[in-house]
Design a protein around this motif. Structure first.
Motif, PDB file in Angstrom:
ATOM      1  N   LEU A  87       7.908   5.637   3.729  1.00  5.67           N
ATOM      2  CA  LEU A  87       7.447   7.022   3.767  1.00  5.67           C
ATOM      3  C   LEU A  87       8.465   7.924   4.445  1.00  5.67           C
ATOM      4  O   LEU A  87       9.017   7.578   5.491  1.00  5.67           O
ATOM      5  CB  LEU A  87       6.126   7.124   4.537  1.00  5.67           C
ATOM      6  CG  LEU A  87       4.890   6.550   3.875  1.00  5.67           C
ATOM      7  CD1 LEU A  87       3.697   6.643   4.821  1.00  5.67           C
ATOM      8  CD2 LEU A  87       4.593   7.265   2.575  1.00  5.67           C
ATOM      9  N   GLU A  88       8.689   9.091   3.853  1.00  2.00           N
ATOM     10  CA  GLU A  88       9.546  10.080   4.497  1.00  2.00           C
ATOM     11  C   GLU A  88       8.761  10.719   5.628  1.00  2.00           C
ATOM     12  O   GLU A  88       7.638  11.185   5.427  1.00  2.00           O
ATOM     13  CB  GLU A  88       9.971  11.156   3.498  1.00  2.00           C
ATOM     14  CG  GLU A  88      11.024  10.691   2.539  1.00  2.00           C
ATOM     15  CD  GLU A  88      11.556  11.814   1.663  1.00  2.00           C
ATOM     16  OE1 GLU A  88      11.255  12.999   1.904  1.00  2.00           O
ATOM     17  OE2 GLU A  88      12.276  11.487   0.715  1.00  2.00           O
TER      18      GLU A  88
ATOM     19  N   CYS B  66       7.145   0.785   7.603  1.00  2.50           N
ATOM     20  CA  CYS B  66       6.570   1.560   6.496  1.00  2.50           C
ATOM     21  C   CYS B  66       7.086   2.990   6.473  1.00  2.50           C
ATOM     22  O   CYS B  66       6.754   3.753   5.566  1.00  2.50           O
ATOM     23  CB  CYS B  66       5.049   1.567   6.596  1.00  2.50           C
ATOM     24  SG  CYS B  66       4.327  -0.047   6.274  1.00  2.50           S
ATOM     25  N   ALA B  67       7.888   3.378   7.457  1.00  4.47           N
ATOM     26  CA  ALA B  67       8.346   4.754   7.567  1.00  4.47           C
ATOM     27  C   ALA B  67       9.865   4.836   7.723  1.00  4.47           C
ATOM     28  O   ALA B  67      10.459   4.023   8.417  1.00  4.47           O
ATOM     29  CB  ALA B  67       7.668   5.420   8.760  1.00  4.47           C
ATOM     30  N   ALA B  68      10.453   5.825   7.091  1.00  6.06           N
ATOM     31  CA  ALA B  68      11.890   6.096   7.236  1.00  6.06           C
ATOM     32  C   ALA B  68      12.034   7.067   8.407  1.00  6.06           C
ATOM     33  O   ALA B  68      12.132   8.279   8.218  1.00  6.06           O
ATOM     34  CB  ALA B  68      12.460   6.673   5.949  1.00  6.06           C
ATOM     35  N   VAL B  69      12.032   6.519   9.611  1.00  7.62           N
ATOM     36  CA  VAL B  69      12.027   7.339  10.831  1.00  7.62           C
ATOM     37  C   VAL B  69      13.454   7.734  11.216  1.00  7.62           C
ATOM     38  O   VAL B  69      14.283   6.870  11.507  1.00  7.62           O
ATOM     39  CB  VAL B  69      11.363   6.582  12.007  1.00  7.62           C
ATOM     40  CG1 VAL B  69      11.375   7.435  13.274  1.00  7.62           C
ATOM     41  CG2 VAL B  69       9.946   6.169  11.650  1.00  7.62           C
TER      42      VAL B  69
ATOM     43  N   LEU C 188       0.827  -1.208   0.000  1.00  8.23           N
ATOM     44  CA  LEU C 188       0.000   0.000   0.000  1.00  8.23           C
ATOM     45  C   LEU C 188       0.866   1.265   0.000  1.00  8.23           C
ATOM     46  O   LEU C 188       0.529   2.264  -0.634  1.00  8.23           O
ATOM     47  CB  LEU C 188      -0.928   0.002   1.218  1.00  8.23           C
ATOM     48  CG  LEU C 188      -1.700   1.295   1.485  1.00  8.23           C
ATOM     49  CD1 LEU C 188      -2.700   1.552   0.363  1.00  8.23           C
ATOM     50  CD2 LEU C 188      -2.397   1.235   2.823  1.00  8.23           C
ATOM     51  N   ILE C 189       1.994   1.202   0.689  1.00  9.20           N
ATOM     52  CA  ILE C 189       2.873   2.371   0.794  1.00  9.20           C
ATOM     53  C   ILE C 189       3.359   2.801  -0.595  1.00  9.20           C
ATOM     54  O   ILE C 189       3.396   3.987  -0.906  1.00  9.20           O
ATOM     55  CB  ILE C 189       4.069   2.081   1.732  1.00  9.20           C
ATOM     56  CG1 ILE C 189       3.577   1.752   3.147  1.00  9.20           C
ATOM     57  CG2 ILE C 189       5.050   3.240   1.758  1.00  9.20           C
ATOM     58  CD1 ILE C 189       2.752   2.827   3.812  1.00  9.20           C
ATOM     59  N   ALA C 190       3.705   1.843  -1.435  1.00  7.13           N
ATOM     60  CA  ALA C 190       4.191   2.165  -2.786  1.00  7.13           C
ATOM     61  C   ALA C 190       3.132   2.910  -3.594  1.00  7.13           C
ATOM     62  O   ALA C 190       3.463   3.743  -4.438  1.00  7.13           O
ATOM     63  CB  ALA C 190       4.612   0.894  -3.513  1.00  7.13           C
ATOM     64  N   ALA C 191       1.869   2.635  -3.326  1.00  6.18           N
ATOM     65  CA  ALA C 191       0.784   3.255  -4.086  1.00  6.18           C
ATOM     66  C   ALA C 191       0.476   4.681  -3.614  1.00  6.18           C
ATOM     67  O   ALA C 191      -0.208   5.416  -4.324  1.00  6.18           O
ATOM     68  CB  ALA C 191      -0.472   2.388  -3.981  1.00  6.18           C
ATOM     69  N   LEU C 192       0.948   5.066  -2.453  1.00  6.47           N
ATOM     70  CA  LEU C 192       0.652   6.406  -1.938  1.00  6.47           C
ATOM     71  C   LEU C 192       1.469   7.459  -2.676  1.00  6.47           C
ATOM     72  O   LEU C 192       2.668   7.282  -2.886  1.00  6.47           O
ATOM     73  CB  LEU C 192       0.958   6.475  -0.436  1.00  6.47           C
ATOM     74  CG  LEU C 192       0.107   5.600   0.470  1.00  6.47           C
ATOM     75  CD1 LEU C 192       0.621   5.677   1.907  1.00  6.47           C
ATOM     76  CD2 LEU C 192      -1.354   6.022   0.395  1.00  6.47           C
ATOM     77  N   PRO C 193       0.841   8.568  -3.060  1.00  3.77           N
ATOM     78  CA  PRO C 193       1.557   9.634  -3.767  1.00  3.77           C
ATOM     79  C   PRO C 193       2.311  10.545  -2.796  1.00  3.77           C
ATOM     80  O   PRO C 193       2.098  11.758  -2.751  1.00  3.77           O
ATOM     81  CB  PRO C 193       0.429  10.380  -4.492  1.00  3.77           C
ATOM     82  CG  PRO C 193      -0.742  10.234  -3.574  1.00  3.77           C
ATOM     83  CD  PRO C 193      -0.596   8.854  -2.961  1.00  3.77           C
TER      84      PRO C 193
END
Length: 119
Positions: free
Chosen positions: A37-38, A57-60, A24-29
């Motif tokens: 996600l940044e 799912c996040a680049a924390v 799902l993350i890849a599909a988010l704009p």
């Protein structure tokens, strides 16, 4: 204490496991780093106000070392605590805090393992 020549039961498991964010993350704009996600240091998503992300799912960013947190449960569990506190802080109008954590090592429990003595 062991005696000379005593057999000690032991075993070695070598495992390599790939990790990847949910598709799902890849599909988010939204902007990503290596597919994650940044996010800001407080785990808010700057490109989507009101959205927060953590875990694999996040680049924390990790305030302890300046790097990106690895996608492990050890980090995700600590991120969840900080993010929950940051949500409360945001609702109260208090500045949020960055995530920072020093890992305590690594461990993975993989499947079932039965000890047997090798003779």
């Amino acid at each position: 204490m062991t005696e000379p020549g005593e057999i000690l039961p032991a075993g070695t498991v070598i495992c390599t496991i790939g990790t990847a964010p949910n598709p799902l993350i890849a599909a988010l704009p939204l902007p990503k780093q290596r597919g994650r996600l940044e996010v800001a240091p407080d785990m808010s998503v700057p490109a989507a106000p009101g959205v927060w992300a953590l875990g694999d799912c996040a680049a924390v960013p990790n305030a302890r070392d300046g790097g990106i947190s690895p996608p492990t449960a050890q980090f995700a569990e600590r991120q969840a605590r900080v993010l929950a506190a940051n949500l409360v802080r945001k609702v109260r109008g208090v500045p949020t805090r960055p995530f920072g954590y020093r890992p305590v090592g690594q461990l993975a429990a993989i499947g079932f393992f039965e000890w047997t003595a090798v003779r």
